[in-house]
Design a protein around this motif. Structure first.
Motif, PDB file in Angstrom:
ATOM      1  N   VAL A 486     -50.122 -71.694  43.000  1.00  0.00           N
ATOM      2  CA  VAL A 486     -50.905 -72.118  44.159  1.00  0.00           C
ATOM      3  C   VAL A 486     -51.154 -73.614  44.064  1.00  0.00           C
ATOM      4  CG1 VAL A 486     -51.963 -69.868  44.434  1.00  0.00           C
ATOM      5  CG2 VAL A 486     -53.049 -71.566  43.002  1.00  0.00           C
ATOM      6  N   THR A 487     -51.442 -74.203  45.196  1.00  0.00           N
ATOM      7  CA  THR A 487     -51.708 -75.647  45.268  1.00  0.00           C
ATOM      8  C   THR A 487     -53.160 -75.927  45.068  1.00  0.00           C
ATOM      9  OG1 THR A 487     -52.014 -75.533  47.641  1.00  0.00           O
ATOM     10  CG2 THR A 487     -49.764 -75.925  46.852  1.00  0.00           C
ATOM     11  N   ALA A 488     -53.467 -77.219  45.076  1.00  0.00           N
ATOM     12  CA  ALA A 488     -54.877 -77.610  44.867  1.00  0.00           C
ATOM     13  C   ALA A 488     -55.736 -77.147  46.007  1.00  0.00           C
ATOM     14  CB  ALA A 488     -54.979 -79.144  44.719  1.00  0.00           C
ATOM     15  N   GLY A 489     -55.167 -77.011  47.188  1.00  0.00           N
ATOM     16  CA  GLY A 489     -55.951 -76.572  48.342  1.00  0.00           C
ATOM     17  C   GLY A 489     -56.075 -75.077  48.410  1.00  0.00           C
ATOM     18  N   GLY A 490     -55.581 -74.378  47.415  1.00  0.00           N
ATOM     19  CA  GLY A 490     -55.675 -72.929  47.427  1.00  0.00           C
ATOM     20  C   GLY A 490     -54.542 -72.270  48.118  1.00  0.00           C
ATOM     21  N   VAL A 491     -53.456 -73.054  48.513  1.00  0.00           N
ATOM     22  CA  VAL A 491     -52.339 -72.465  49.229  1.00  0.00           C
ATOM     23  C   VAL A 491     -51.269 -72.089  48.224  1.00  0.00           C
ATOM     24  CG1 VAL A 491     -50.619 -72.828  51.023  1.00  0.00           C
ATOM     25  CG2 VAL A 491     -52.879 -73.866  51.214  1.00  0.00           C
ATOM     26  N   PRO A 492     -50.747 -70.869  48.215  1.00  0.00           N
ATOM     27  CA  PRO A 492     -49.694 -70.493  47.274  1.00  0.00           C
ATOM     28  C   PRO A 492     -48.444 -71.314  47.528  1.00  0.00           C
ATOM     29  CG  PRO A 492     -50.679 -68.552  48.250  1.00  0.00           C
ATOM     30  CD  PRO A 492     -51.204 -69.723  49.023  1.00  0.00           C
ATOM     31  N   ALA A 493     -47.783 -71.669  46.417  1.00  0.00           N
ATOM     32  CA  ALA A 493     -46.562 -72.464  46.504  1.00  0.00           C
ATOM     33  C   ALA A 493     -45.384 -71.569  46.783  1.00  0.00           C
ATOM     34  CB  ALA A 493     -46.350 -73.254  45.226  1.00  0.00           C
ATOM     35  N   SER A 510     -56.033 -74.713  41.337  1.00  0.00           N
ATOM     36  CA  SER A 510     -55.909 -73.272  41.092  1.00  0.00           C
ATOM     37  C   SER A 510     -57.010 -72.524  41.770  1.00  0.00           C
ATOM     38  CB  SER A 510     -55.924 -72.971  39.591  1.00  0.00           C
ATOM     39  OG  SER A 510     -54.884 -73.651  38.936  1.00  0.00           O
ATOM     40  N   LEU A 511     -56.663 -71.254  42.159  1.00  0.00           N
ATOM     41  CA  LEU A 511     -57.694 -70.379  42.710  1.00  0.00           C
ATOM     42  C   LEU A 511     -58.615 -69.914  41.604  1.00  0.00           C
ATOM     43  CD1 LEU A 511     -55.607 -68.204  45.175  1.00  0.00           C
ATOM     44  CD2 LEU A 511     -57.236 -69.989  45.777  1.00  0.00           C
ATOM     45  N   PRO A 512     -59.793 -69.583  41.891  1.00  0.00           N
ATOM     46  CA  PRO A 512     -60.691 -69.039  40.855  1.00  0.00           C
ATOM     47  C   PRO A 512     -60.160 -67.707  40.329  1.00  0.00           C
ATOM     48  CG  PRO A 512     -61.922 -69.775  42.799  1.00  0.00           C
ATOM     49  CD  PRO A 512     -60.476 -69.824  43.163  1.00  0.00           C
ATOM     50  N   GLY A 513     -60.534 -67.362  39.118  1.00  0.00           N
ATOM     51  CA  GLY A 513     -60.082 -66.111  38.500  1.00  0.00           C
ATOM     52  C   GLY A 513     -60.728 -64.904  39.149  1.00  0.00           C
ATOM     53  N   PRO A 514     -60.301 -63.721  38.730  1.00  0.00           N
ATOM     54  CA  PRO A 514     -60.852 -62.498  39.335  1.00  0.00           C
ATOM     55  C   PRO A 514     -62.321 -62.298  39.046  1.00  0.00           C
ATOM     56  CG  PRO A 514     -59.395 -61.989  37.504  1.00  0.00           C
ATOM     57  CD  PRO A 514     -59.273 -63.460  37.743  1.00  0.00           C
ATOM     58  N   ALA A 524     -59.507 -67.992  50.201  1.00  0.00           N
ATOM     59  CA  ALA A 524     -58.476 -67.359  50.996  1.00  0.00           C
ATOM     60  C   ALA A 524     -58.769 -67.481  52.483  1.00  0.00           C
ATOM     61  CB  ALA A 524     -58.345 -65.883  50.605  1.00  0.00           C
ATOM     62  N   ARG A 525     -60.039 -67.319  52.848  1.00  0.00           N
ATOM     63  CA  ARG A 525     -60.421 -67.484  54.265  1.00  0.00           C
ATOM     64  C   ARG A 525     -60.191 -68.921  54.743  1.00  0.00           C
ATOM     65  NH1 ARG A 525     -66.191 -64.159  54.244  1.00  0.00           N
ATOM     66  NH2 ARG A 525     -65.224 -62.056  54.039  1.00  0.00           N
ATOM     67  N   GLY A 526     -60.479 -69.877  53.840  1.00  0.00           N
ATOM     68  CA  GLY A 526     -60.240 -71.287  54.226  1.00  0.00           C
ATOM     69  C   GLY A 526     -58.769 -71.569  54.443  1.00  0.00           C
ATOM     70  N   MET A 527     -57.894 -71.025  53.582  1.00  0.00           N
ATOM     71  CA  MET A 527     -56.454 -71.228  53.755  1.00  0.00           C
ATOM     72  C   MET A 527     -55.959 -70.605  55.047  1.00  0.00           C
ATOM     73  SD  MET A 527     -54.774 -70.827  49.987  1.00  0.00           S
ATOM     74  CE  MET A 527     -55.445 -69.215  49.724  1.00  0.00           C
ATOM     75  N   ILE A 528     -56.521 -69.487  55.419  1.00  0.00           N
ATOM     76  CA  ILE A 528     -56.086 -68.850  56.663  1.00  0.00           C
ATOM     77  C   ILE A 528     -56.479 -69.707  57.849  1.00  0.00           C
ATOM     78  CG2 ILE A 528     -56.442 -66.823  58.132  1.00  0.00           C
ATOM     79  CD1 ILE A 528     -56.732 -65.182  55.585  1.00  0.00           C
ATOM     80  N   LYS A 529     -57.681 -70.312  57.810  1.00  0.00           N
ATOM     81  CA  LYS A 529     -58.119 -71.150  58.940  1.00  0.00           C
ATOM     82  C   LYS A 529     -57.332 -72.445  59.001  1.00  0.00           C
ATOM     83  CE  LYS A 529     -62.859 -69.369  59.048  1.00  0.00           C
ATOM     84  NZ  LYS A 529     -64.292 -69.716  58.885  1.00  0.00           N
ATOM     85  N   GLU A 530     -57.039 -73.050  57.850  1.00  0.00           N
ATOM     86  CA  GLU A 530     -56.339 -74.326  57.841  1.00  0.00           C
ATOM     87  C   GLU A 530     -54.887 -74.188  58.275  1.00  0.00           C
ATOM     88  OE1 GLU A 530     -56.810 -75.982  54.007  1.00  0.00           O
ATOM     89  OE2 GLU A 530     -58.960 -76.317  54.230  1.00  0.00           O
ATOM     90  N   ASP A 531     -54.167 -73.242  57.725  1.00  0.00           N
ATOM     91  CA  ASP A 531     -52.737 -73.118  58.026  1.00  0.00           C
ATOM     92  C   ASP A 531     -52.343 -71.629  58.047  1.00  0.00           C
ATOM     93  OD1 ASP A 531     -49.807 -74.873  56.739  1.00  0.00           O
ATOM     94  OD2 ASP A 531     -50.084 -73.597  58.505  1.00  0.00           O
ATOM     95  N   LYS A 533     -49.896 -70.216  59.543  1.00  0.00           N
ATOM     96  CA  LYS A 533     -48.459 -69.999  59.450  1.00  0.00           C
ATOM     97  C   LYS A 533     -48.001 -69.959  58.000  1.00  0.00           C
ATOM     98  CE  LYS A 533     -44.100 -71.895  61.106  1.00  0.00           C
ATOM     99  NZ  LYS A 533     -43.464 -72.978  61.899  1.00  0.00           N
ATOM    100  N   ARG A 534     -48.505 -70.858  57.234  1.00  0.00           N
ATOM    101  CA  ARG A 534     -48.122 -70.902  55.837  1.00  0.00           C
ATOM    102  C   ARG A 534     -48.611 -69.683  55.092  1.00  0.00           C
ATOM    103  NH1 ARG A 534     -49.580 -76.444  53.180  1.00  0.00           N
ATOM    104  NH2 ARG A 534     -51.573 -75.784  54.042  1.00  0.00           N
ATOM    105  N   VAL A 535     -49.803 -69.205  55.390  1.00  0.00           N
ATOM    106  CA  VAL A 535     -50.328 -67.999  54.739  1.00  0.00           C
ATOM    107  C   VAL A 535     -49.487 -66.783  55.110  1.00  0.00           C
ATOM    108  CG1 VAL A 535     -52.309 -66.443  54.601  1.00  0.00           C
ATOM    109  CG2 VAL A 535     -52.669 -68.922  54.584  1.00  0.00           C
ATOM    110  N   ALA A 536     -49.046 -66.750  56.363  1.00  0.00           N
ATOM    111  CA  ALA A 536     -48.213 -65.621  56.784  1.00  0.00           C
ATOM    112  C   ALA A 536     -46.891 -65.583  56.024  1.00  0.00           C
ATOM    113  CB  ALA A 536     -47.975 -65.695  58.287  1.00  0.00           C
ATOM    114  N   GLN A 537     -46.318 -66.803  55.796  1.00  0.00           N
ATOM    115  CA  GLN A 537     -45.075 -66.848  55.048  1.00  0.00           C
ATOM    116  C   GLN A 537     -45.276 -66.364  53.598  1.00  0.00           C
ATOM    117  OE1 GLN A 537     -43.536 -70.817  55.428  1.00  0.00           O
ATOM    118  NE2 GLN A 537     -42.909 -70.526  57.593  1.00  0.00           N
ATOM    119  N   VAL A 538     -46.392 -66.730  52.998  1.00  0.00           N
ATOM    120  CA  VAL A 538     -46.659 -66.299  51.615  1.00  0.00           C
ATOM    121  C   VAL A 538     -46.834 -64.771  51.537  1.00  0.00           C
ATOM    122  CG1 VAL A 538     -48.289 -66.439  49.692  1.00  0.00           C
ATOM    123  CG2 VAL A 538     -47.639 -68.504  50.945  1.00  0.00           C
TER     124      VAL A 538
END
Length: 548
Positions: A486-493, A510-514, A524-531, A533-538
């Motif tokens: 994952v990227t610094a913004g929480g988006v999976p690479a 990195s995302l926080p641990g479990p 995860a909610r922030g990544m969905i709001k920001e992008d 399309k990218r979350v859908a691809q992941v």
């Protein structure tokens, strides 16, 4: 697009419930699955290769079961003992072989015990009554064993009733016996066999008469006893004798004609009239020509007294005549003088003779043949035509029938004075119908078919276990999921290491641990709001990997 920084990138944490991502857990699951599959395969193989067992003998005593098991072990025959009933079972293919081997050794010996009871140790205080009961039980067992040796008898039981005899003749009671026989299916005992059983039992028990023995079969039918009067029994024996005599003459006729006419070209029937009258005659005869004098007695008396006798009187009282002196007698004889004749003489003779006497006692034969009536039918001569023509055969000539008749007469000892008759005719025989073929045993009822089917099913189950259950399970357990970056913004690479649509100024994180679930959910909610399309691809990539 900026490449992901490998120093700041790390594996994505497993999703909640993804315990199989742990290497130790995965190894343990692999071992458990492998052990369970092997155990199941072994069970299926044992089930498939275990032969189909069938009952050999049931309801055996402990001694008989031990002897049967020892004989099977010695003969190398597999067996199994039912723990519930104690029955001995063998493979279906070895059933007949096992029974023949055991029968050759006389096993099983039966439930009854004979004189082995007397060999058992008894207590010091055993009474005479107990000893007598044991002896009677032993005798019953021995008789049952002997009766069981008859071909048609499967098992037998004997019950003896031997009352204690009194010293008084009037109070004595007769001994009796009861015999229960269990016959093999389809077997019967004829009268001769029943009589032999009765006489054997009566002969083995002291003071037991044959009339006091009762024989009963397993269906409750009485086989022994007087079924009729003595006259009826004699009639039955006479009928059997006549039947045997007729069968004897019939066999003689067929034996002499079969080599000439063929095995199936002659039929004969004989009727015999037999006289069963019993005649006894005693005769005494004398032969007068052979008389012999045994003794003779002669008595002769002479007297010179006057014949005048009676009451003394004038006429009877006369003086006797003059006597002759003894000297005078000699002179008279010398001079050949004839002496005077005696007045009275008597002579008696008794003679005893021995005569030739014959005394004869004649007993006529109990059975005498009165008359024979013979009927013979001969088939036509075999066909002589070529190619199967004249299938009915040719009628025999009168000369040939006459020769056959003469042979029949000579074979039976034809006696015209006795009134014997022989009738012989020639007629075509009907061809016997072809025997119906025996129904074949269905293939599914054969023992080897079930054994083969069991093995085939076992192999199929093992293959299904290997290729359908074990292989996919092992493949899924041994396949590790790829690491997620994952990227610094929480988006999976993505696969290239850089998130799709990320600029050069984006920084990796990195995302926080479990353990911090709320933070991971907010990221995860922030990544969905920001992008989105990218979350859908992941997410699409994750679904594709899980489906592979």
């Amino acid at each position: 697009m900026a490449a992901a920084n490998p120093e700041t990138a790390q594996l994505a944490p497993a999703a909640p419930g993804g315990l199989m991502s742990n290497p130790a857990v995965r190894q343990l699951a692999v071992m458990i699955s492998l052990a369970a599959s092997i155990a199941l395969g072994v069970v299926i193989a044992l089930w498939a290769w275990t032969p189909n067992y069938t009952l050999l003998y049931g309801n055996l005593t402990q001694k008989d079961a031990t002897e049967v098991v020892a004989a099977l072990q010695q003969g190398g025959i597999e067996f199994k003992v039912d723990q519930a009933t104690g029955a001995v079972m063998v493979p279906a293919a070895d059933l007949h072989q096992a029974r023949l081997k055991l029968a050759g050794q006389g096993l099983p010996r039966g439930n009854g015990m004979g004189f082995e009871l007397l060999q058992q140790e008894t207590g010091f205080g055993t009474s005479r009554l107990v000893e007598a009961a044991r002896y009677q039980r032993a005798l019953e067992g021995e008789l049952a064993r002997t009766i069981s040796t008859i071909t048609s008898v499967q098992t037998a039981r004997v019950h003896l009733a031997t009352p204690k005899q009194s010293v008084f003749v009037r109070k004595r009671k007769k001994a009796s016996a009861s015999v229960v026989v269990q016959l093999y299916p389809g077997r019967v005992l004829d009268k001769g066999q029943v009589a032999s059983i009765v006489h054997m039992v009566s002969s083995a028990v002291p003071e037991l008469e044959a009339g006091q023995v009762t024989v009963v079969d397993q269906r409750g039918n009485m086989l022994s006893g007087q079924n009729g009067s003595r006259e009826m029994m004699l009639t039955a024996s006479q009928f059997d004798y006549t039947k045997q005599l007729e069968e004897h003459y019939k066999n003689r006729i067929e034996d002499i004609l079969t080599p000439i006419l063929g095995a199936d070209s002659v039929r004969a029937q004989v009727t015999a009239e037999v006289d069963f009258t019993l005649v006894e005659k005693t005769e005494e005869t004398f032969n007068p020509q052979g008389a012999a004098l045994r003794s003779e007695q002669i008595n002769e008396e002479k007297s010179r007294l006057s014949a005048v006798q009676g009451i003394p009187g004038a006429l009877s009282n006369q003086p006797p005549g003059g006597g002759v002196a003894p000297a005078r007698v000699g002179q008279i004889e010398a001079g050949n003088a004839v002496p005077p004749e005696p007045l009275n003489s008597s002579k008696q003779a008794t003679r005893n003779y021995e005569l030739d006497k014959t005394i004869s006692h004649t007993r006529m034969p109990t059975t005498s043949l009165r008359r024979l009536s013979v009927a013979v039918v001969v088939d036509n001569a075999p066909p002589q035509g070529k190619g199967g023509k004249n299938k009915a055969g040719k009628e025999r000539t009168p000369e040939e029938l006459e020769r056959i008749t003469q042979l029949v007469k000579e074979a039976i000892g034809f006696n015209e004075a006795r009134g014997d008759s022989v009738k012989l005719i020639n007629a075509p025989f009907q061809a016997p119908p072809a025997p119906a073929s025996l129904p074949e045993e269905p293939i599914w009822e054969k023992a080897w078919v079930w054994d083969l089917a069991r093995k085939v099913v076992g192999v199929l189950l093992v293959l299904v276990l290997i290729f359908v259950v074990l292989k996919p399970t092992m493949k899924r357990l041994l396949t590790m999921p790829p690491p997620q970056v994952v990227t610094a913004g929480g988006v999976p690479a993505l696969e290239g290491g850089a998130p799709e649509g990320a600029g050069d100024q984006d920084q990796m994180m990195s995302l926080p641990g479990p353990a911090n679930y709320e933070e991971t959910l907010e990221a995860a909610r922030g990544m969905i709001k920001e992008d989105p399309k990218r979350v859908a691809q992941v997410v699409k990539k994750w679904v594709a990997e899980d489906a592979g």
